[in-house]
Design an enzyme around this catalytic site. Structure first.
Site, mmCIF file in Angstrom:
data_model
loop_
_atom_site.group_PDB
_atom_site.id
_atom_site.type_symbol
_atom_site.label_atom_id
_atom_site.label_comp_id
_atom_site.label_asym_id
_atom_site.label_seq_id
_atom_site.Cartn_x
_atom_site.Cartn_y
_atom_site.Cartn_z
ATOM 1 N N GLN A 1 7.499 -9.637 7.848
ATOM 2 C CA GLN A 1 8.728 -9.291 7.122
ATOM 3 C C GLN A 1 9.448 -8.088 7.728
ATOM 4 O O GLN A 1 10.477 -7.654 7.223
ATOM 5 C CB GLN A 1 8.450 -9.067 5.630
ATOM 6 C CG GLN A 1 7.721 -7.784 5.293
ATOM 7 C CD GLN A 1 7.335 -7.770 3.824
ATOM 8 O OE1 GLN A 1 6.492 -8.532 3.384
ATOM 9 N NE2 GLN A 1 7.959 -6.892 3.041
ATOM 10 N N GLY B 1 0.804 -1.218 0.000
ATOM 11 C CA GLY B 1 0.000 0.000 0.000
ATOM 12 C C GLY B 1 0.837 1.269 0.000
ATOM 13 O O GLY B 1 2.018 1.243 -0.324
ATOM 14 N N ALA B 2 0.192 2.408 0.351
ATOM 15 C CA ALA B 2 0.793 3.743 0.185
ATOM 16 C C ALA B 2 1.315 3.828 -1.256
ATOM 17 O O ALA B 2 2.498 4.090 -1.501
ATOM 18 C CB ALA B 2 1.883 4.008 1.218
ATOM 19 N N LYS C 1 13.260 -2.509 -8.068
ATOM 20 C CA LYS C 1 13.798 -1.738 -6.937
ATOM 21 C C LYS C 1 14.221 -2.701 -5.826
ATOM 22 O O LYS C 1 15.232 -2.509 -5.188
ATOM 23 C CB LYS C 1 12.770 -0.746 -6.393
ATOM 24 C CG LYS C 1 13.330 0.064 -5.232
ATOM 25 C CD LYS C 1 12.465 1.246 -4.913
ATOM 26 C CE LYS C 1 11.311 0.865 -4.025
ATOM 27 N NZ LYS C 1 11.735 0.638 -2.621
ATOM 28 N N SER D 1 7.290 3.955 -0.983
ATOM 29 C CA SER D 1 6.294 4.395 0.007
ATOM 30 C C SER D 1 6.989 5.128 1.146
ATOM 31 O O SER D 1 6.450 6.071 1.725
ATOM 32 C CB SER D 1 5.538 3.191 0.571
ATOM 33 O OG SER D 1 4.921 2.483 -0.474
ATOM 34 N N GLY E 1 5.372 3.818 -8.990
ATOM 35 C CA GLY E 1 6.128 2.566 -9.126
ATOM 36 C C GLY E 1 5.193 1.365 -9.073
ATOM 37 O O GLY E 1 5.211 0.497 -9.944
ATOM 38 N N HIS E 2 4.357 1.349 -8.032
ATOM 39 C CA HIS E 2 3.363 0.269 -7.925
ATOM 40 C C HIS E 2 2.461 0.263 -9.163
ATOM 41 O O HIS E 2 2.143 -0.792 -9.721
ATOM 42 C CB HIS E 2 2.467 0.481 -6.701
ATOM 43 C CG HIS E 2 3.176 0.439 -5.384
ATOM 44 N ND1 HIS E 2 3.323 1.553 -4.589
ATOM 45 C CD2 HIS E 2 3.767 -0.583 -4.719
ATOM 46 C CE1 HIS E 2 3.969 1.211 -3.483
ATOM 47 N NE2 HIS E 2 4.255 -0.062 -3.536
#
Ligand code: AMP
Length: 288
Positions: A61, A31-32, A153, A190, A36-37
């Site tokens: 994680q 999220g955020a 990334k 993010s 890129g996403h």
């Protein structure tokens, strides 16, 4: 577009799509969301009959509780962006939906992730890749994607996920997508939302040091190239390199000579204040 919050509903949805012979594109995120996403989402929408995007900040994680607590979240904006991008399903589960039994009571499984998971992020974030493998395996089991999209990334993450998919015998195409950057070169993340204006102003120095090192690398050793990058970044007030490693792009293991591997990548993690930023650069590639 529908928003699904339970594992059972998601499984039922993807089961129906697969029964109908539809391909499923999947983009896992925390999220955020940023451009890129969205570049991954765009590829998934273009390349598949239906697209599922998960938005889940995965606690297993995070090795640092403060990092987890401060991780940016903006559910409303994420929903808006994904609706505009043309996705079919957003999966926004609770921790209990992903980990039946809860974080303490859940069933544990040790994933075989290979040596690629032991270096760099694996060394500096103990347990991180087991947590990534755990959530991605769980999501893959629910979504059963034809193709899953990951950003370069997180270069090491892609190698680790490929190893996980192989060792678990999961049938899915892992698609690696190029890094999206801000106009000044900073890799979109993010975590950039956590930077102060002063920190945001110096953060592009990371990318600049990497790009300038391409030319330097042409007539300097691996070690000298490493050192020039680290020295330059650490000379910038507010930036501190955690690690910079020049590695074989396939194994992620360090090299000492440029001709040791056909593809060579430099992976870096830099603290900008308390914000941990990562980036990487390809020094050598084989023409495909
Ligand atoms: P995250 O939400 O940080 O877990 O990222 C979800 C996916 O988006 C991962 O596959 C990331 O590698 C990818 N991603 C994050 N930032 C970028 C970027 N700037 N360019 C391309 N992909 C990205």
């Amino acid at each position: 577009m529908i928003i699904i919050r339970t594992a059972a509903e998601l499984e039922a949805y993807t089961g129906r799509e697969l029964q109908n012979g539809h391909s499923i594109g999947f983009v896992p995120t925390m999220g955020a969301l940023h451009a890129g996403h969205l570049s991954l989402v765009e590829k998934a929408v273009q390349g598949n009959d239906v697209t599922v995007v998960s938005v889940f900040v995965n606690p297993t994680q995070f090795n640092n509780p403060t990092d987890l607590a401060t991780y940016p979240r903006d559910e409303e904006a994420d929903i808006r962006l994904l609706a505009q991008a043309g996705v079919d399903v957003i999966f926004m589960p609770t921790v209990e939906e992903i980990y039946p039994g809860g974080l303490e009571g859940r069933e544990r499984h040790e994933y075989a992730l290979g040596t690629a998971a032991e270096v760099m992020e694996g060394k500096f974030r103990p347990g991180h890749f087991q947590g990534v493998a755990e959530v991605v395996a769980r999501l893959f089991a629910l979504v059963r994607p034809t193709r899953a999209y990951f950003g370069e990334k997180d270069f090491q993450q892609i190698a680790v996920i490929r190893n996980m998919v192989e060792s678990e015998g999961i049938k899915v195409d892992i698609i690696a997508c190029p890094i999206k950057r801000a106009d000044d070169g900073l890799a979109l993340s993010s975590r950039n939302a956590l930077l102060s204006p002063e920190q945001r102003a110096v953060a592009p120095e990371i990318r600049k040091a990497l790009v300038d090192s391409l030319e330097y690398a042409r007539n300097h050793s691996v070690q000298a190239t490493h050192d020039t990058v680290v020295e330059r970044i650490d000379a910038v007030p507010g930036l501190e390199t955690e690690y910079f490693e020049i590695v074989d792009a396939r194994t992620l293991l360090p090299i000492t000579e440029w001709d040791e591997a056909p593809e060579v990548v430099g992976c870096i993690t830099v603290y900008c204040g308390k914000v941990r930023l990562i980036d990487n650069i390809l020094y050598k590639t084989i023409n495909k």
